[in-house]
Scaffold this active site. Structure first.
Site, PDB file in Angstrom:
ATOM      1  N   LYS A  53     -10.311   7.174  -0.012  1.00 44.85           N
ATOM      2  CA  LYS A  53     -10.645   6.302   1.120  1.00 44.85           C
ATOM      3  C   LYS A  53     -10.741   7.127   2.417  1.00 44.85           C
ATOM      4  O   LYS A  53     -11.656   6.945   3.216  1.00 44.85           O
ATOM      5  CB  LYS A  53      -9.600   5.192   1.237  1.00 44.85           C
ATOM      6  CG  LYS A  53      -9.697   4.185   0.084  1.00 44.85           C
ATOM      7  CD  LYS A  53      -8.476   3.292  -0.066  1.00 44.85           C
ATOM      8  CE  LYS A  53      -8.601   2.436  -1.339  1.00 44.85           C
ATOM      9  NZ  LYS A  53      -7.417   1.600  -1.611  1.00 44.85           N
ATOM     10  N   GLN A  97      -1.324   0.686   0.616  1.00 50.45           N
ATOM     11  CA  GLN A  97      -1.744   0.875  -0.780  1.00 50.45           C
ATOM     12  C   GLN A  97      -0.749   0.228  -1.748  1.00 50.45           C
ATOM     13  O   GLN A  97       0.457   0.446  -1.642  1.00 50.45           O
ATOM     14  CB  GLN A  97      -1.883   2.382  -1.074  1.00 50.45           C
ATOM     15  CG  GLN A  97      -2.425   2.690  -2.446  1.00 50.45           C
ATOM     16  CD  GLN A  97      -3.857   2.178  -2.647  1.00 50.45           C
ATOM     17  OE1 GLN A  97      -4.731   2.356  -1.798  1.00 50.45           O
ATOM     18  NE2 GLN A  97      -4.101   1.519  -3.772  1.00 50.45           N
ATOM     19  N   ASP A 120      -8.446  -5.040   3.504  1.00 50.92           N
ATOM     20  CA  ASP A 120      -8.342  -5.295   2.061  1.00 50.92           C
ATOM     21  C   ASP A 120      -8.667  -6.760   1.756  1.00 50.92           C
ATOM     22  O   ASP A 120      -8.900  -7.109   0.598  1.00 50.92           O
ATOM     23  CB  ASP A 120      -6.914  -4.993   1.566  1.00 50.92           C
ATOM     24  CG  ASP A 120      -6.787  -3.592   0.988  1.00 50.92           C
ATOM     25  OD1 ASP A 120      -7.814  -3.028   0.560  1.00 50.92           O
ATOM     26  OD2 ASP A 120      -5.660  -3.070   0.962  1.00 50.92           O
TER      27      ASP A 120
END
Ligand code: NDP
Length: 293
Positions: A53, A97, A120
């Site tokens: 990412k 994460q 997200d």
């Protein structure tokens, strides 16, 4: 192989190229979209995801920060980090994460992220807006799947979609997206899971099968009908001493058998995976556009 390969690398490049003028326009306003990734503990797969990412940000000229902390961080300290990122004007997108090491409370952490920076798309505000049919930040993997179908002009209107898996990050949101009114949706969606009875009879009905299970070879050739579209979300490490790393990545689908019958199929790797990152970049740019407006 009879099926046409759905190439996530090609589609993700296309999406990232289309982002470039939007990033330039933001930069002309003095705004560089910024993404912060918080990595807790030493899970190697999580570290790999966070690195890819951050690399994607660098490639596009976005600002990126990676904040790493040990697995024994206190919940309060993690919430403090998120709070600071919520107030940080250089940061337009925040991701923590998953999975978080126990006993950290994933839901509490998600709730602490400003929904406007929730790239997200996991915050209940964004999940709720998606269910209402008025989403802004859509969770990345489900959105990536819809974009793959769109790019290959795979019709969803009125068609039977079977999603295998009911997780909050893939199964439920992809079902929610495809059942909405509107272009690229309007499907008749069924969700199957580990408690579903006679899974093959459910999947054989499907025009489009989406497998988000986390177990190799769960979708076998006899489980799909001729001409079905097969989207394999799974990423599973299977041991393979002949590779330098000692393992290789496979999906949830028996690719060779399903490719004989399907009209379209995604490979693993190179299918859904690259789309997740492309949609994360898209959300970061969108969050910066909304924040800068
Ligand atoms: P979860 O473990 O959260 O969910 C798995 C789902 O599959 C559950 O709903 C479970 O049912 C169901 N399931 C398990 N076994 C069976 C079975 N034998 N038959 C039918 N259903 C079954 O996984 P995620 O949704 O987070 O991830 C799924 C896969 O996708 C993983 O391999 C993950 O690594 C991958 N992934 C890939 C991404 C990408 O970018 N390509 C992004 C996110 C995930 P139940 O609810 O009853 O337990």
């Amino acid at each position: 192989m009879a099926a046409k390969l759905i190439d996530g690398k090609v589609v993700s490049e296309h999406i990232l190229n289309n982002l470039k003028p939007r990033i330039e326009a933001l930069k002309e306003l003095g705004i560089t979209p910024g993404l912060a990734a918080v990595l807790i503990g030493d899970n190697p797969a999580s570290a790999t995801y966070v690195n890819s990412k951050a690399k994607a940000c660098q490639k596009l000229g976005l600002y990126s920060e990676v904040i790493t902390r040990p697995a024994n961080i206190e919940q309060g300290d993690l919430l403090k980090i998120v709070g600071e990122l919520n107030r940080n004007e250089r940061i337009h997108g925040i991701l923590v994460q998953s999975p978080l090491p126990a006993p950290l409370d994933e839901l509490m952490v998600t709730l602490s992220i400003d929904p406007a920076k929730d790239v997200d798309g996991f915050h209940p505000y964004n999940v709720g807006m998606l269910l209402l049919g008025t989403p802004t930040l859509i969770s990345c993997t489900p959105h990536g799947i819809v974009k793959l179908l769109e790019y290959y002009q795979i019709e969803t209107l009125g068609r039977e979609v079977v999603v295998i898996g009911r997780s909050n990050i893939v199964g439920k949101p992809v079902a929610a997206l495809l059942m909405q009114k509107g272009k690229g949706a309007n499907a008749t969606v069924t969700i199957a899971h580990s408690q579903s009875r006679d899974l093959p009879s459910i999947t054989r009905r499907a025009d489009i099968v989406i497998a988000a299970i986390g177990k190799p070879n769960t979708v076998t050739g006899d489980m799909i009908k001729e001409g079905a579209v097969v989207i394999d979300v799974g990423i599973n490490r299977v041991s393979d001493p002949s590779t330098p790393k000692g393992y290789r990545l496979v999906g949830d689908v028996d690719f060779d058998a399903c490719a004989q019958k399907a009209s379209h199929i995604t490979p693993v790797p190179g299918g859904v995976g690259p789309m997740t990152i492309a949609m994360l970049m898209t959300n970061t740019v969108l969050a910066a556009e909304i924040g800068g407006a």
